[in-house]
Design a protein around this motif. Sequence first.
Motif, mmCIF file in Angstrom:
data_model
loop_
_atom_site.group_PDB
_atom_site.id
_atom_site.type_symbol
_atom_site.label_atom_id
_atom_site.label_comp_id
_atom_site.label_asym_id
_atom_site.label_seq_id
_atom_site.Cartn_x
_atom_site.Cartn_y
_atom_site.Cartn_z
ATOM 1 N N ASN A 189 0.825 -1.221 0.000
ATOM 2 C CA ASN A 189 0.000 0.000 0.000
ATOM 3 C C ASN A 189 0.858 1.270 0.000
ATOM 4 N N GLU A 190 2.171 1.109 -0.104
ATOM 5 C CA GLU A 190 3.050 2.283 -0.150
ATOM 6 C C GLU A 190 3.083 2.869 -1.560
ATOM 7 N N VAL A 191 3.317 4.178 -1.622
ATOM 8 C CA VAL A 191 3.460 4.842 -2.919
ATOM 9 C C VAL A 191 4.736 5.674 -2.925
ATOM 10 N N MET A 192 5.186 5.998 -4.123
ATOM 11 C CA MET A 192 6.417 6.775 -4.302
ATOM 12 C C MET A 192 6.146 7.923 -5.259
ATOM 13 N N PRO A 193 6.913 9.002 -5.182
ATOM 14 C CA PRO A 193 6.729 10.085 -6.155
ATOM 15 C C PRO A 193 7.180 9.635 -7.540
ATOM 16 N N ALA A 194 6.587 10.217 -8.560
ATOM 17 C CA ALA A 194 6.915 9.848 -9.939
ATOM 18 C C ALA A 194 8.103 10.640 -10.457
ATOM 19 N N VAL A 195 8.886 10.012 -11.321
ATOM 20 C CA VAL A 195 9.944 10.728 -12.029
ATOM 21 C C VAL A 195 9.527 10.994 -13.475
ATOM 22 N N PHE A 196 8.493 10.275 -13.935
ATOM 23 C CA PHE A 196 7.976 10.496 -15.289
ATOM 24 C C PHE A 196 7.231 11.828 -15.314
ATOM 25 N N PRO A 197 7.443 12.663 -16.326
ATOM 26 C CA PRO A 197 6.811 13.996 -16.352
ATOM 27 C C PRO A 197 5.284 13.922 -16.311
ATOM 28 N N ASN A 227 1.613 15.716 -14.013
ATOM 29 C CA ASN A 227 1.226 16.471 -12.834
ATOM 30 C C ASN A 227 1.693 15.745 -11.568
ATOM 31 N N ASN A 228 1.249 16.193 -10.424
ATOM 32 C CA ASN A 228 1.715 15.633 -9.152
ATOM 33 C C ASN A 228 0.955 14.351 -8.820
ATOM 34 N N TYR A 229 1.584 13.210 -9.007
ATOM 35 C CA TYR A 229 0.895 11.944 -8.768
ATOM 36 C C TYR A 229 1.850 10.940 -8.114
ATOM 37 N N SER A 230 1.268 9.880 -7.541
ATOM 38 C CA SER A 230 2.035 8.862 -6.822
ATOM 39 C C SER A 230 2.070 7.562 -7.614
ATOM 40 N N ILE A 231 3.108 6.772 -7.360
ATOM 41 C CA ILE A 231 3.288 5.481 -8.051
ATOM 42 C C ILE A 231 3.243 4.348 -7.027
ATOM 43 N N GLY A 232 2.386 3.349 -7.290
ATOM 44 C CA GLY A 232 2.339 2.164 -6.440
ATOM 45 C C GLY A 232 3.440 1.190 -6.801
ATOM 46 N N THR A 233 3.622 0.173 -5.959
ATOM 47 C CA THR A 233 4.698 -0.796 -6.166
ATOM 48 C C THR A 233 4.334 -1.882 -7.165
ATOM 49 N N GLY A 234 3.030 -2.000 -7.503
ATOM 50 C CA GLY A 234 2.593 -3.065 -8.391
ATOM 51 C C GLY A 234 2.264 -4.333 -7.626
ATOM 52 N N LEU A 235 1.353 -5.131 -8.187
ATOM 53 C CA LEU A 235 0.870 -6.338 -7.511
ATOM 54 C C LEU A 235 0.792 -7.512 -8.483
ATOM 55 N N HIS A 236 0.957 -8.707 -7.940
ATOM 56 C CA HIS A 236 0.714 -9.934 -8.692
ATOM 57 C C HIS A 236 -0.786 -10.033 -8.945
ATOM 58 N N ASP A 237 -1.199 -10.392 -10.167
ATOM 59 C CA ASP A 237 -2.610 -10.267 -10.533
ATOM 60 C C ASP A 237 -3.558 -11.118 -9.689
ATOM 61 N N SER A 238 -3.178 -12.355 -9.338
ATOM 62 C CA SER A 238 -4.074 -13.203 -8.543
ATOM 63 C C SER A 238 -4.328 -12.603 -7.166
ATOM 64 N N SER A 239 -3.298 -12.044 -6.555
ATOM 65 C CA SER A 239 -3.458 -11.403 -5.253
ATOM 66 C C SER A 239 -4.277 -10.125 -5.377
ATOM 67 N N ALA A 240 -4.089 -9.389 -6.463
ATOM 68 C CA ALA A 240 -4.847 -8.155 -6.685
ATOM 69 C C ALA A 240 -6.342 -8.448 -6.815
ATOM 70 N N ALA A 241 -6.687 -9.543 -7.500
ATOM 71 C CA ALA A 241 -8.097 -9.882 -7.721
ATOM 72 C C ALA A 241 -8.824 -10.211 -6.416
ATOM 73 N N LEU A 242 -8.074 -10.596 -5.403
ATOM 74 C CA LEU A 242 -8.668 -10.945 -4.113
ATOM 75 C C LEU A 242 -8.980 -9.713 -3.258
ATOM 76 N N ILE A 243 -8.316 -8.594 -3.533
ATOM 77 C CA ILE A 243 -8.416 -7.404 -2.676
ATOM 78 C C ILE A 243 -9.844 -6.864 -2.553
ATOM 79 N N PRO A 244 -10.619 -6.723 -3.651
ATOM 80 C CA PRO A 244 -11.979 -6.214 -3.471
ATOM 81 C C PRO A 244 -12.810 -7.051 -2.503
ATOM 82 N N TYR A 245 -12.580 -8.352 -2.481
ATOM 83 C CA TYR A 245 -13.323 -9.233 -1.567
ATOM 84 C C TYR A 245 -12.845 -9.046 -0.123
ATOM 85 N N LEU A 246 -11.535 -8.911 0.059
ATOM 86 C CA LEU A 246 -10.996 -8.693 1.403
ATOM 87 C C LEU A 246 -11.455 -7.351 1.972
#
Length: 457
Positions: free
Chosen positions: A213-221, A223-242
């Motif tokens: 759930n951590e985010v980092m600042p972007a280096v890609f040009p 506006n001001n936005y955050s970047i997540g670390t990315g998730l494995h798809d099977s684990s990501a699909a479970l999150i809405p249920y959790l």
Amino acid sequence: MTRNPVIAIFDVGKTNKKLFLFDEQYKIVFERTARFTETTDEDGDPCENLESLRLSVFDSLREVFKRKDIEVKAINFSTYGASLVYIDEDGRPLTPLYNYLKTYPGPLKQQFYQKYGGEAAFSAQTASPVLGSLNSGMQLYRLKHERPELCKDVKYALHLPQYMSYLLAGVPCSDITSIGCHTNLWDFQQNDYHPWVKQEGLLDKMAPLVASNEVMPAVFPGNNYSIGTGLHDSSAALIPYLVNFHEPFVLISTGTWCISMNPFNHTPLTEAELAQDCLCYMTFQRKPVKASRLFAGYEHELQVKRIAEHFNQNTMRYRSVDFDAGIIATLRHRKPVAKGTGITAFGNRDLATFSTDVEAYHQLMLDIADEQYKSTQLVLKGTRVKRIFVDGGFSKNVIYMNLLAAMFPETEVFAASMAQATAMGAALAVHSSWNRKALPNDLIELKYYALAHNAAI
């Protein structure tokens, strides 16, 4: 003009590469799908075109940032697992993105398991059945032993979701949902990297573990936005249920593979369970998820073609066959057929013994449901699960759903539907970093299947 806050999610599958924009109510406000032609590695084996993927990310974002009606507040990634990107000191990939289906050398595999305790004991420690290249840690082991000079130049071995995050944040990191998914890298008993990683001198090539759930600042040009670390798809699909359900449940995610996931079963995998294709995933909250797999979607596709050819019908007809409890009751009195080498017994059945194609199709679904029951029971044991959610293709199959409801009479069985569960899970993982609103409680639409008592199952 008021700009609508959104999160951008890159959802990368083996076939389709998708970009979604979700608003603060988690409604999709933009969607784009791309497909890339595969390239080949140095052995001529097919693999992902990493450069096409990288350029597609940048091009898509440039287009999105031009829009005046939205403001991108965060970006996250969900991708298939088991594929590593080896980057050098400057962040450049040193090799192709090897396909996780690439054949693994037998002698090297034998050497590894002999050195580290044998297949059974090692698999129990890492919650990883022996899967060759699909155990991504084995890819790293192979690189070290087959190409030692190149391996020395590897600064970090990043799983694909974290490589995509690195492209925009410039921060190399590892994520537990990728590291903890049948990789051979994580010792579930010690809750740390398995000792072999250090013994092989590869621990330094694993980027620091960062919370999902951590985010980092972007280096890609932009506006001001955050970047997540990315998730494995099977684990990501479970999150809405959790996020939406707190009482113990099992999710049966159906597609080519039907994966039964129990986030409330923390018992260690046994040798018998591993032999029956059980494994562990890891939630974004760093908790193990016992899971079992069944190749049922593939079996369904194969056998539907056989039924259609025999009865001279179009395969599309079987997308909406009504449930007939009387047919099921009759079929239950048929003489059992041995399963053979197939996923179900249906491959051994003589289609000439069925009076209609609908009767044959009911038998196919009954055979699939019987195997699904056995597979799901493997992860249910010892837990007080009161609900089973089914999502994906089979959730729309009323025969499958009614059969499951009958086979699990003590459990509430629901067909669940939601738009893009994997992408939504990646958005929900970083909710607090971009979304000012409370989590919505209507993300998942449920349809309850009551036990059909007259089905005589």
